[in-house]
Design a protein around this motif. Structure first.
Motif, mmCIF file in Angstrom:
data_model
loop_
_atom_site.group_PDB
_atom_site.id
_atom_site.type_symbol
_atom_site.label_atom_id
_atom_site.label_comp_id
_atom_site.label_asym_id
_atom_site.label_seq_id
_atom_site.Cartn_x
_atom_site.Cartn_y
_atom_site.Cartn_z
ATOM 1 N N VAL A 152 0.845 -1.184 0.000
ATOM 2 C CA VAL A 152 0.000 0.000 0.000
ATOM 3 C C VAL A 152 0.884 1.239 0.000
ATOM 4 N N ALA A 153 0.605 2.185 -0.894
ATOM 5 C CA ALA A 153 1.355 3.435 -0.949
ATOM 6 C C ALA A 153 0.391 4.612 -0.923
ATOM 7 N N TYR A 154 0.714 5.634 -0.119
ATOM 8 C CA TYR A 154 -0.129 6.824 -0.079
ATOM 9 C C TYR A 154 0.673 8.019 0.447
ATOM 10 N N ASP A 155 0.122 9.203 0.171
ATOM 11 C CA ASP A 155 0.793 10.439 0.573
ATOM 12 C C ASP A 155 0.590 10.726 2.060
ATOM 13 N N VAL A 156 1.632 11.252 2.676
ATOM 14 C CA VAL A 156 1.564 11.725 4.064
ATOM 15 C C VAL A 156 2.308 13.051 4.112
ATOM 16 N N THR A 157 1.739 14.037 4.783
ATOM 17 C CA THR A 157 2.357 15.363 4.855
ATOM 18 C C THR A 157 2.931 15.618 6.245
ATOM 19 N N PHE A 158 4.198 15.971 6.275
ATOM 20 C CA PHE A 158 4.841 16.304 7.548
ATOM 21 C C PHE A 158 4.353 17.674 8.028
ATOM 22 N N PRO A 159 4.225 17.852 9.348
ATOM 23 C CA PRO A 159 3.794 19.154 9.867
ATOM 24 C C PRO A 159 4.865 20.221 9.638
ATOM 25 N N GLU A 160 4.429 21.464 9.585
ATOM 26 C CA GLU A 160 5.354 22.574 9.378
ATOM 27 C C GLU A 160 6.388 22.676 10.498
ATOM 28 N N SER A 161 5.997 22.222 11.688
ATOM 29 C CA SER A 161 6.893 22.316 12.850
ATOM 30 C C SER A 161 7.806 21.117 13.007
ATOM 31 N N TYR A 162 7.822 20.222 12.026
ATOM 32 C CA TYR A 162 8.634 19.006 12.141
ATOM 33 C C TYR A 162 10.102 19.361 12.325
ATOM 34 N N GLY A 163 10.792 18.594 13.167
ATOM 35 C CA GLY A 163 12.171 18.921 13.525
ATOM 36 C C GLY A 163 13.148 18.896 12.369
ATOM 37 N N ASN A 164 12.956 18.010 11.402
ATOM 38 C CA ASN A 164 13.826 17.934 10.228
ATOM 39 C C ASN A 164 13.341 18.961 9.207
ATOM 40 N N THR A 165 14.086 20.026 9.026
ATOM 41 C CA THR A 165 13.647 21.108 8.144
ATOM 42 C C THR A 165 13.526 20.662 6.693
ATOM 43 N N ASP A 166 14.266 19.608 6.302
ATOM 44 C CA ASP A 166 14.160 19.118 4.926
ATOM 45 C C ASP A 166 12.801 18.478 4.657
ATOM 46 N N LEU A 167 12.145 18.021 5.727
ATOM 47 C CA LEU A 167 10.856 17.343 5.573
ATOM 48 C C LEU A 167 9.682 18.178 6.073
ATOM 49 N N ALA A 168 9.956 19.189 6.883
ATOM 50 C CA ALA A 168 8.878 20.002 7.461
ATOM 51 C C ALA A 168 7.983 20.562 6.365
ATOM 52 N N GLY A 169 6.691 20.283 6.497
ATOM 53 C CA GLY A 169 5.713 20.781 5.546
ATOM 54 C C GLY A 169 5.690 20.062 4.209
ATOM 55 N N GLN A 170 6.530 19.046 4.041
ATOM 56 C CA GLN A 170 6.626 18.350 2.763
ATOM 57 C C GLN A 170 5.671 17.149 2.705
ATOM 58 N N THR A 171 5.165 16.898 1.493
ATOM 59 C CA THR A 171 4.345 15.712 1.266
ATOM 60 C C THR A 171 5.228 14.619 0.668
ATOM 61 N N VAL A 172 5.215 13.454 1.294
ATOM 62 C CA VAL A 172 6.041 12.330 0.853
ATOM 63 C C VAL A 172 5.137 11.123 0.632
ATOM 64 N N VAL A 173 5.723 10.070 0.103
ATOM 65 C CA VAL A 173 4.982 8.823 -0.105
ATOM 66 C C VAL A 173 5.533 7.749 0.820
ATOM 67 N N PHE A 174 4.647 7.130 1.583
ATOM 68 C CA PHE A 174 5.036 5.973 2.381
ATOM 69 C C PHE A 174 4.448 4.732 1.731
ATOM 70 N N THR A 175 5.311 3.751 1.481
ATOM 71 C CA THR A 175 4.887 2.472 0.905
ATOM 72 C C THR A 175 4.973 1.403 1.983
ATOM 73 N N PHE A 176 3.859 0.752 2.258
ATOM 74 C CA PHE A 176 3.772 -0.244 3.321
ATOM 75 C C PHE A 176 3.628 -1.647 2.735
ATOM 76 N N GLN A 177 4.308 -2.599 3.340
ATOM 77 C CA GLN A 177 4.064 -4.010 3.086
ATOM 78 C C GLN A 177 3.361 -4.559 4.322
ATOM 79 N N ILE A 178 2.116 -5.006 4.190
ATOM 80 C CA ILE A 178 1.355 -5.523 5.333
ATOM 81 C C ILE A 178 1.731 -6.990 5.531
ATOM 82 N N ASN A 179 2.464 -7.268 6.598
ATOM 83 C CA ASN A 179 2.948 -8.632 6.852
ATOM 84 C C ASN A 179 1.883 -9.504 7.510
ATOM 85 N N TYR A 180 1.271 -8.989 8.556
ATOM 86 C CA TYR A 180 0.189 -9.741 9.209
ATOM 87 C C TYR A 180 -0.538 -8.828 10.193
#
Length: 408
Positions: A152-180
């Motif tokens: 399963v893959a979908y977009d997730v947006t980091f909050p503006e206050s996120y500690g890593n400035t490279d990711l703060a406020g950015q929308t990324v894709v998380f891909t999940f493998q559901i094991n069980y």
């Protein structure tokens, strides 16, 4: 129970106070070489009452029962927060516990810290299963409705206050493998050999249960020993009188705690006074509370010291070596001289402190061994050792009194 008095006079007071001192360890060492050793006659401060043959009553769980063991097993399993695969579930629900692998990527490139495997996730809590710290909003929501084995893959947006400035406020894709999909292991009925092997270090459920039975039995024995000693010490405090604590001795005991705490906070580049002040506490009030706590523990120490003197309990080389070696080694020291130096304060040397701790512990042993202990629930009254107190029933006590009367 070993090193009991040491824990009473030092560790307990430290835990209750959580203080540090206002002078550095270097200053303390320098002043120690200049100040005369504190001298006092304990008999001037302590009036001993009954301390041999004290009769006390303890109430607690000291005897093995199936019900008690079952509760111990349940509590142990619950505290372990273990989850196991649930073959009966195949679709992720809003309240599911799911084991997944995931990869976070930005513009098709995985980013640092965004990937993990074999993660047990609480979908409803948006956190790790058994945890409380949440993921970023929306991290687990997209799993609902998908099945075991799905990617399963979908977009997730980091909050503006996120500690890593490279990711703060950015929308990324998380891909999940559901094991069980998993379920919480809540009782003995949920245990399997595989669960035990993966989580508790035993090959079979039977082996694990045998180990828990040993732990439970040992805990009952510890409860009996600890409660007996506490009752005897309380009786000593009630039976004996301490007119006052020598001022120099009290200050030395407080200084020792402060010195140890100071070194811990110096390692973090601060002092306890600075830390407490920054947290809104009144430093002097904290010191006053510490002093009162230490005064009470030192009264008990004085009573035991007086008993040690009365009974001729001295420091013997073999016994003291057995007493002190695990203490300094468990604290990371390799030699006694350094250890004693670090526990030396103005007017009171570290060696003198621990030699007194040894004598007061032996005095406690003496009083416990000579006590008459009545219990409503005794683990094993017939398994006393030389180091155990005598545990008797009311009938046995009455019989002993009759025998003594006949002998007189």
């Amino acid at each position: 129970m070993k090193n009991r008095v040491l824990a009473l006079a030092l560790a307990t007071a430290m835990a209750a106070s959580m203080m540090a001192c206002g002078k550095s360890s270097d200053e303390a060492t320098e002043e120690t070489t200049q100040v005369a050793e504190i001298e006092y006659n304990v008999d001037d401060y302590v009036t001993l009452g009954d301390y041999k043959g004290i009769e006390v009553t303890i109430e607690g769980e000291y005897e093995y029962t199936d019900e008690g063991f079952a509760q111990y097993v349940a509590d142990t399993i619950e505290s372990a927060a273990v989850y196991a695969e649930d073959d009966s579930q195949t679709e992720v629900q809003e309240d599911s516990i799911v084991n997944v692998d995931y990869v976070g990527s930005q513009d098709g490139v995985p980013f640092d810290g965004g990937s993990a495997e074999d993660q047990m996730i609480d979908v409803a809590g948006n956190c790790m299963a058994g945890g409380t710290t949440g993921f970023i909003d929306g991290f687990t929501a997209g799993l609902v409705g998908h099945s075991v084995g799905d990617e399963v893959a979908y977009d997730v947006t980091f909050p503006e206050s996120y500690g890593n400035t490279d990711l703060a406020g950015q929308t990324v894709v998380f891909t999940f493998q559901i094991n069980y999909i998993a379920k919480a292991v809540e009782s003995e009925d949920d245990l399997t050999d595989a669960v035990v092997s993966d989580n508790f270090g035993y090959d079979t459920v039977d082996e694990y249960m045998d180990s828990l039975k040993e732990e439970y039995t040992a805990s009952l024995e510890d409860n009996l020993e600890n409660d007996t000693e506490t009752a005897v010490l309380n009786a000593l405090i009630n039976n004996c009188t301490v007119s006052e604590v020598p001022e120099g001795l009290l200050q030395a005991r407080v200084d020792l705690i402060l010195s140890i705490q100071s070194k811990q906070y110096e390692a973090y580049g601060t002092t306890m006074e600075a830390y407490l002040t920054s947290m809104g506490y009144d430093y002097q009030e904290v010191i006053n509370t510490l002093t009162e706590n230490v005064k009470e523990s030192t009264k008990t120490e004085l009573i035991l010291e007086a008993i040690a003197n009365k009974e001729g309990i001295e420091v013997d080389e073999e016994g003291y070596t057995e007493f002190i070696t695990p203490i300094y080694q468990n604290m990371g020291y390799t030699d006694l001289d350094t250890f004693y130096a670090d526990f030396t304060v103005d007017g009171y040397g570290g060696q003198k402190y621990f030699e007194l701790a040894y004598r007061t512990e032996k005095a406690t042993d003496f009083c416990v061994e000579n006590a008459v202990v009545n219990s409503t629930n005794v683990l094993n009254a017939d398994a006393d050792t030389e180091e155990d107190s005598e545990v008797v029933t009311d009938e046995e006590l009455e019989s002993e009194v009759e025998v003594e009367a006949d002998e007189q």
